[in-house]
Structure formats: structure tokens, C-alpha cells
Design a protein around this motif. Structure first.
Motif, PDB file in Angstrom:
ATOM      1  N   MET A 177     -34.042 -73.448   1.400  1.00  0.00           N
ATOM      2  CA  MET A 177     -33.611 -74.062   0.155  1.00  0.00           C
ATOM      3  C   MET A 177     -34.232 -75.447  -0.038  1.00  0.00           C
ATOM      4  SD  MET A 177     -32.111 -71.321   0.033  1.00  0.00           S
ATOM      5  CE  MET A 177     -32.487 -71.438  -1.670  1.00  0.00           C
ATOM      6  N   VAL A 178     -34.529 -76.137   1.046  1.00  0.00           N
ATOM      7  CA  VAL A 178     -35.213 -77.427   0.925  1.00  0.00           C
ATOM      8  C   VAL A 178     -36.666 -77.204   0.513  1.00  0.00           C
ATOM      9  CG1 VAL A 178     -36.025 -79.459   2.187  1.00  0.00           C
ATOM     10  CG2 VAL A 178     -33.686 -78.630   2.518  1.00  0.00           C
ATOM     11  N   GLY A 179     -37.343 -76.281   1.189  1.00  0.00           N
ATOM     12  CA  GLY A 179     -38.728 -75.991   0.838  1.00  0.00           C
ATOM     13  C   GLY A 179     -38.882 -75.534  -0.597  1.00  0.00           C
ATOM     14  N   GLN A 180     -38.002 -74.658  -1.038  1.00  0.00           N
ATOM     15  CA  GLN A 180     -38.070 -74.182  -2.417  1.00  0.00           C
ATOM     16  C   GLN A 180     -37.777 -75.308  -3.407  1.00  0.00           C
ATOM     17  OE1 GLN A 180     -36.345 -70.378  -3.557  1.00  0.00           O
ATOM     18  NE2 GLN A 180     -36.168 -69.780  -1.408  1.00  0.00           N
ATOM     19  N   ALA A 181     -36.842 -76.192  -3.057  1.00  0.00           N
ATOM     20  CA  ALA A 181     -36.513 -77.300  -3.955  1.00  0.00           C
ATOM     21  C   ALA A 181     -37.685 -78.262  -4.085  1.00  0.00           C
ATOM     22  CB  ALA A 181     -35.274 -78.038  -3.437  1.00  0.00           C
ATOM     23  N   ILE A 182     -38.376 -78.538  -2.968  1.00  0.00           N
ATOM     24  CA  ILE A 182     -39.542 -79.414  -3.020  1.00  0.00           C
ATOM     25  C   ILE A 182     -40.630 -78.788  -3.897  1.00  0.00           C
ATOM     26  CG2 ILE A 182     -41.412 -80.401  -1.656  1.00  0.00           C
ATOM     27  CD1 ILE A 182     -39.372 -80.659   0.663  1.00  0.00           C
ATOM     28  N   ALA A 183     -40.848 -77.479  -3.728  1.00  0.00           N
ATOM     29  CA  ALA A 183     -41.870 -76.787  -4.517  1.00  0.00           C
ATOM     30  C   ALA A 183     -41.528 -76.781  -6.005  1.00  0.00           C
ATOM     31  CB  ALA A 183     -42.039 -75.361  -4.008  1.00  0.00           C
ATOM     32  N   ALA A 184     -40.240 -76.593  -6.320  1.00  0.00           N
ATOM     33  CA  ALA A 184     -39.814 -76.490  -7.711  1.00  0.00           C
ATOM     34  C   ALA A 184     -39.545 -77.847  -8.357  1.00  0.00           C
ATOM     35  CB  ALA A 184     -38.556 -75.621  -7.807  1.00  0.00           C
ATOM     36  N   GLY A 185     -39.311 -78.850  -7.536  1.00  0.00           N
ATOM     37  CA  GLY A 185     -38.963 -80.165  -8.063  1.00  0.00           C
ATOM     38  C   GLY A 185     -37.537 -80.258  -8.552  1.00  0.00           C
ATOM     39  N   GLU A 186     -36.697 -79.302  -8.139  1.00  0.00           N
ATOM     40  CA  GLU A 186     -35.286 -79.301  -8.519  1.00  0.00           C
ATOM     41  C   GLU A 186     -34.489 -78.505  -7.497  1.00  0.00           C
ATOM     42  OE1 GLU A 186     -35.348 -77.505 -12.370  1.00  0.00           O
ATOM     43  OE2 GLU A 186     -35.538 -75.478 -11.588  1.00  0.00           O
ATOM     44  N   ILE A 187     -33.181 -78.692  -7.523  1.00  0.00           N
ATOM     45  CA  ILE A 187     -32.306 -77.998  -6.573  1.00  0.00           C
ATOM     46  C   ILE A 187     -32.380 -76.495  -6.795  1.00  0.00           C
ATOM     47  CG2 ILE A 187     -29.940 -77.738  -5.734  1.00  0.00           C
ATOM     48  CD1 ILE A 187     -31.208 -80.479  -5.161  1.00  0.00           C
ATOM     49  N   VAL A 188     -32.486 -75.749  -5.692  1.00  0.00           N
ATOM     50  CA  VAL A 188     -32.516 -74.290  -5.725  1.00  0.00           C
ATOM     51  C   VAL A 188     -31.369 -73.773  -4.870  1.00  0.00           C
ATOM     52  CG1 VAL A 188     -33.841 -72.208  -5.191  1.00  0.00           C
ATOM     53  CG2 VAL A 188     -35.020 -74.267  -6.028  1.00  0.00           C
ATOM     54  N   GLU A 189     -30.564 -72.882  -5.441  1.00  0.00           N
ATOM     55  CA  GLU A 189     -29.434 -72.300  -4.710  1.00  0.00           C
ATOM     56  C   GLU A 189     -29.879 -71.026  -3.990  1.00  0.00           C
ATOM     57  OE1 GLU A 189     -26.218 -73.262  -4.498  1.00  0.00           O
ATOM     58  OE2 GLU A 189     -26.213 -74.957  -5.913  1.00  0.00           O
ATOM     59  N   VAL A 190     -29.278 -70.771  -2.842  1.00  0.00           N
ATOM     60  CA  VAL A 190     -29.560 -69.537  -2.122  1.00  0.00           C
ATOM     61  C   VAL A 190     -29.112 -68.342  -2.963  1.00  0.00           C
ATOM     62  CG1 VAL A 190     -27.349 -69.338  -0.891  1.00  0.00           C
ATOM     63  CG2 VAL A 190     -29.439 -68.463   0.167  1.00  0.00           C
ATOM     64  N   GLY A 191     -29.774 -67.201  -2.802  1.00  0.00           N
ATOM     65  CA  GLY A 191     -29.447 -66.011  -3.575  1.00  0.00           C
ATOM     66  C   GLY A 191     -28.074 -65.442  -3.239  1.00  0.00           C
ATOM     67  N   PRO A 192     -27.635 -64.450  -3.993  1.00  0.00           N
ATOM     68  CA  PRO A 192     -26.281 -63.901  -3.811  1.00  0.00           C
ATOM     69  C   PRO A 192     -26.098 -63.131  -2.510  1.00  0.00           C
ATOM     70  CG  PRO A 192     -27.515 -62.631  -5.436  1.00  0.00           C
ATOM     71  CD  PRO A 192     -28.337 -63.837  -5.135  1.00  0.00           C
ATOM     72  N   ASN A 193     -27.161 -62.601  -1.939  1.00  0.00           N
ATOM     73  CA  ASN A 193     -27.048 -61.839  -0.691  1.00  0.00           C
ATOM     74  C   ASN A 193     -28.066 -62.353   0.329  1.00  0.00           C
ATOM     75  OD1 ASN A 193     -25.023 -59.756  -1.495  1.00  0.00           O
ATOM     76  ND2 ASN A 193     -26.606 -59.265  -3.007  1.00  0.00           N
ATOM     77  N   PRO A 194     -27.867 -63.567   0.822  1.00  0.00           N
ATOM     78  CA  PRO A 194     -28.835 -64.123   1.770  1.00  0.00           C
ATOM     79  C   PRO A 194     -28.808 -63.351   3.085  1.00  0.00           C
ATOM     80  CG  PRO A 194     -26.881 -65.501   1.659  1.00  0.00           C
ATOM     81  CD  PRO A 194     -26.742 -64.489   0.567  1.00  0.00           C
ATOM     82  N   PRO A 195     -29.928 -63.306   3.786  1.00  0.00           N
ATOM     83  CA  PRO A 195     -29.962 -62.581   5.050  1.00  0.00           C
ATOM     84  C   PRO A 195     -29.146 -63.297   6.122  1.00  0.00           C
ATOM     85  CG  PRO A 195     -31.978 -63.832   4.750  1.00  0.00           C
ATOM     86  CD  PRO A 195     -31.209 -63.949   3.469  1.00  0.00           C
ATOM     87  N   ARG A 196     -28.674 -62.540   7.081  1.00  0.00           N
ATOM     88  CA  ARG A 196     -28.041 -63.149   8.237  1.00  0.00           C
ATOM     89  C   ARG A 196     -29.122 -63.855   9.055  1.00  0.00           C
ATOM     90  NH1 ARG A 196     -22.930 -61.968   9.364  1.00  0.00           N
ATOM     91  NH2 ARG A 196     -23.210 -62.578  11.550  1.00  0.00           N
ATOM     92  N   THR A 197     -28.737 -64.926   9.723  1.00  0.00           N
ATOM     93  CA  THR A 197     -29.697 -65.649  10.546  1.00  0.00           C
ATOM     94  C   THR A 197     -29.019 -66.112  11.825  1.00  0.00           C
ATOM     95  OG1 THR A 197     -31.147 -67.589  10.700  1.00  0.00           O
ATOM     96  CG2 THR A 197     -29.215 -67.795   9.281  1.00  0.00           C
ATOM     97  N   ILE A 198     -29.772 -66.112  12.919  1.00  0.00           N
ATOM     98  CA  ILE A 198     -29.237 -66.629  14.171  1.00  0.00           C
ATOM     99  C   ILE A 198     -29.184 -68.151  14.162  1.00  0.00           C
ATOM    100  CG2 ILE A 198     -29.922 -64.628  15.543  1.00  0.00           C
ATOM    101  CD1 ILE A 198     -32.365 -66.242  16.488  1.00  0.00           C
ATOM    102  N   CYS A 199     -29.835 -68.770  13.184  1.00  0.00           N
ATOM    103  CA  CYS A 199     -29.859 -70.236  13.083  1.00  0.00           C
ATOM    104  C   CYS A 199     -28.629 -70.717  12.325  1.00  0.00           C
ATOM    105  CB  CYS A 199     -31.143 -70.695  12.400  1.00  0.00           C
ATOM    106  SG  CYS A 199     -32.651 -70.248  13.266  1.00  0.00           S
ATOM    107  N   ASP A 200     -27.464 -70.659  12.966  1.00  0.00           N
ATOM    108  CA  ASP A 200     -26.206 -70.975  12.284  1.00  0.00           C
ATOM    109  C   ASP A 200     -26.186 -72.405  11.765  1.00  0.00           C
ATOM    110  OD1 ASP A 200     -24.308 -72.724  14.346  1.00  0.00           O
ATOM    111  OD2 ASP A 200     -25.745 -71.459  15.390  1.00  0.00           O
ATOM    112  N   ALA A 201     -26.935 -73.303  12.395  1.00  0.00           N
ATOM    113  CA  ALA A 201     -26.932 -74.705  11.976  1.00  0.00           C
ATOM    114  C   ALA A 201     -27.799 -74.967  10.755  1.00  0.00           C
ATOM    115  CB  ALA A 201     -27.412 -75.582  13.137  1.00  0.00           C
ATOM    116  N   LEU A 202     -28.539 -73.953  10.295  1.00  0.00           N
ATOM    117  CA  LEU A 202     -29.510 -74.161   9.210  1.00  0.00           C
ATOM    118  C   LEU A 202     -29.210 -73.249   8.019  1.00  0.00           C
ATOM    119  CD1 LEU A 202     -32.805 -74.300  11.364  1.00  0.00           C
ATOM    120  CD2 LEU A 202     -31.219 -76.168  10.814  1.00  0.00           C
TER     121      LEU A 202
END
Length: 315
Positions: free
Chosen positions: A204-229
Motif C-alpha cells: 500500500m505504501v508502494g502503490q501510494a507513492i506511484a499514484a501520488g495518493e492514498i491507496v486502500e488494500v483490496g476487499p480480499n487481500p491475500p494472507r501473508t506470513i508478514c503479520d507486522a506488515l
């Protein structure tokens, strides 16, 4: 008026943190024949860099604010940082944590004396849970990445790196959730390229930098082992710092993260949690350029013993 994080604030945070904590090691490492450096924030007293921002924020509170107590939201590392600082300063702390947070993080936060308020992830908005708690009880919100003092505190790691390296790094590769560390490092080291690294599907940070605005995660984000991120979006305060200082960043897969955990254990004798290994994963996978002045942030080591053992033995 909304406070803006500054480099002077980062330098102040670094002075305050130097009074209570030793520098974490800057370890030499070789990746595909290239020498570079790893900043071992996993060796902090709470096992993560989050102690920096928490200490700067809580130690900056007025006496009246300290008496009101603090509320934080976290999957575990910021929770422990706030709990550690609150106990040392005699401040009551309530931490909003996901019910599925790693057991080791829940237990460590509770052991530090903080009250834990659980929420369901996915299903509930943790910021809404925290806001309701503050409405009912009062208290000061200590946001995990969208707080100016927290951003400055995280940036103190960059001040240490410059002192240890004898110069600002050419590039700092940083694990990235909401962008608090990346923004703090950008302020601390204005001559360094900043590379945020996020899990696939949670950039979401990378996408926001690319878009120049806040980007929200999609409605069904994948599970990730990176719980802190797993923040659902960055904040305007973070984007305002990073938009002119960082490329959109890179993403890493779970297999790449596990490979980085094994590398850190084998080569540097470090126990690193998945989210804390993301930057190293990007470096090992050849997704970022490296040189002798590149610094890779290893940001946390709070992982359950059983899950870590499975990673280490799965070759």
C-alpha cells in the motif's frame, strides 16, 4: 495545527534514545559477492525497532497527557514498544491487537504490563476500535506509523547507521508496513535512496507513492506470513515525506521471506520474524541494487519458536 516530522526531530529522538539504549549492531554481509551491511534491529530489548518511536512519543507527552494514559494499535511489535516505554515512564497503556497476532507477541505485550484489547482481523477496523476506546476512557493515541513523533523516533536508526558507517548510506532497504520507518529514515538520511519493501498484495505504501495518493488494500487481500506488515493503507503524513524521496519500492513473496530468515540464521546467527526479513528478502532475490554502502534493515525477531523451527528446517 498538525505537527510535521522533521530531521531536527529525528536528531532529538536519537539523542533521547542514546541515553537509554545502546546502538544496535551494523553487521557486514556478503550477498552474491557484493559486500553490504545489515542493521540488526531485531536485537532491541523488545526484539524490534518499534521501541524507538514509542520512546520518543511517550517521553514527549506532557504530565497531563501521561496521566490520561495511551492507546495504541498493533499486531505486536509497536505494542511491545509502547508497553515497554509506558512501564518505564509509569504510564498506563491499552493496546488494540488482532486476535490472530502471534502468541509470542501477545504474551510479551501482556508481560510488559499493558492491557490488551483484541479485535478480529479481518472483520473489524482496528482504528475504529481504538477510537471507541479513547472516546469511552480518554487517553492519547500513539499510532504505529502515522504519528510524527513515532516517525522521528524510527528515523533515529538512520542517525545510528550514519555514525557507524561514517557516512550516509547510498541506499537503505527497509521493511515497510505503514511507512513509519521508511519516512523516518528518509528524514534522517536525506542523501540516501530509500527502498520500502512490502509483502505481495500488501504494497500500500508502494502503490501510494506511484499514484501520488492514498491507496486502500483490496476487499480480499491475500494472507501473508508478514503479520507486522499488513496496514490497509499508509497515512498522508507518511506519503508526504516519501513521495519525493522514494521509488515505489518492491514486493517480496513468502518463499523469498523464508529464504531470508534462513540466511539471517545461517550467516548472521539472527532470529528474524517474517516481517523483519522482508528487506533482506528483496536484497537476496536481486530486487534491489547493492553496493558497499547499502544498508539493509532487519527490523524484528519476534516469532513463535515452532513456526521459526519449521522455516529453518524446511530447506
Amino acid at each position: 495545527m498538525i505537527r510535521t516530522p522533521t530531521r531536527d526531530g529525528v536528531l532529538e529522538a536519537a539523542r533521547k534514545i542514546a541515553d537509554i539504549l545502546p546502538m544496535t549492531p551494523l553487521l557486514p554481509v556478503e550477498i552474491d559477492g557484493q559486500s553490504c551491511w545489515v542493521k540488526a534491529e531485531s536485537l532491541q530489548p523488545i526484539g524490534a525497532f518499534k521501541i524507538r518511536g514509542a520512546w520518543h512519543r511517550l517521553s514527549s507527552l506532557s504530565q497531563e497527557e501521561r496521566e490520561a494514559g495511551v492507546v495504541a494499535v498493533s499486531s505486536g511489535n509497536h505494542a511491545q514498544g509502547v508497553a515497554w516505554a509506558a512501564r518505564r515512564l509509569g504510564i498506563k497503556a491499552a493496546i488494540v491487537m488482532p486476535r490472530d497476532a502471534p502468541k509470542v507477541k501477545l504474551e510479551a505485550t501482556r508481560a510488559l504490563g499493558a492491557e490488551i484489547v483484541l479485535y478480529e482481523r479481518p472483520g473489524e477496523d482496528r482504528d475504529e476500535v481504538a477510537a471507541k476506546l479513547i472516546e469511552e476512557r480518554g487517553g492519547i493515541l500513539v499510532h504505529a506509523f502515522g504519528d510524527p513523533w513515532v516517525i522521528e523516533g524510527q528515523g533515529s536508526a538512520g542517525v545510528e547507521v550514519e555514525a557507524q558507517l561514517g557516512r550516509q548510506p547510498s541506499r537503505i532497504v527497509a521493511c515497510c508496513g505503514g511507512g513509519g520507518l521508511a519516512a523516518g529514515l528518509a528524514l534522517a538520511c536525506p542523501n540516501s535512496a530509500i527502498v520500502p519493501v512490502e509483502p505481495e498484495g500488501w504494497d500500500m505504501v508502494g502503490q501510494a507513492i506511484a499514484a501520488g495518493e492514498i491507496v486502500e488494500v483490496g476487499p480480499n487481500p491475500p494472507r501473508t506470513i508478514c503479520d507486522a506488515l499488513q496496514p490497509t493503507a499508509t497515512k498522508p503524513i507518511n506519503l508526504s515525506v516519501l513521495k519525493d524521496r522514494s521509488d515505489p519500492g518492491v514486493t517480496v513473496t513468502e518463499d523469498e521471506v523464508r529464504a531470508a530468515q534462513r540466511f539471517a540464521f545461517d550467516r548472521m546467527h539472527l532470529v528474524v520474524e517474517p516481517g523483519g526479513a522482508a528487506a533482506l528478502a528483496a536484497a537476496l532475490a536481486g530486487k534491489v541494487p547493492l553496493d558497499e554502502h547499502t544498508v539493509i534493515m532487519v527490523t524484528g525477531g519476534n516469532t513463535d519458536a515452532d513456526s521459526f523451527a519449521r522455516v529453518i528446517t524446511d530447506r
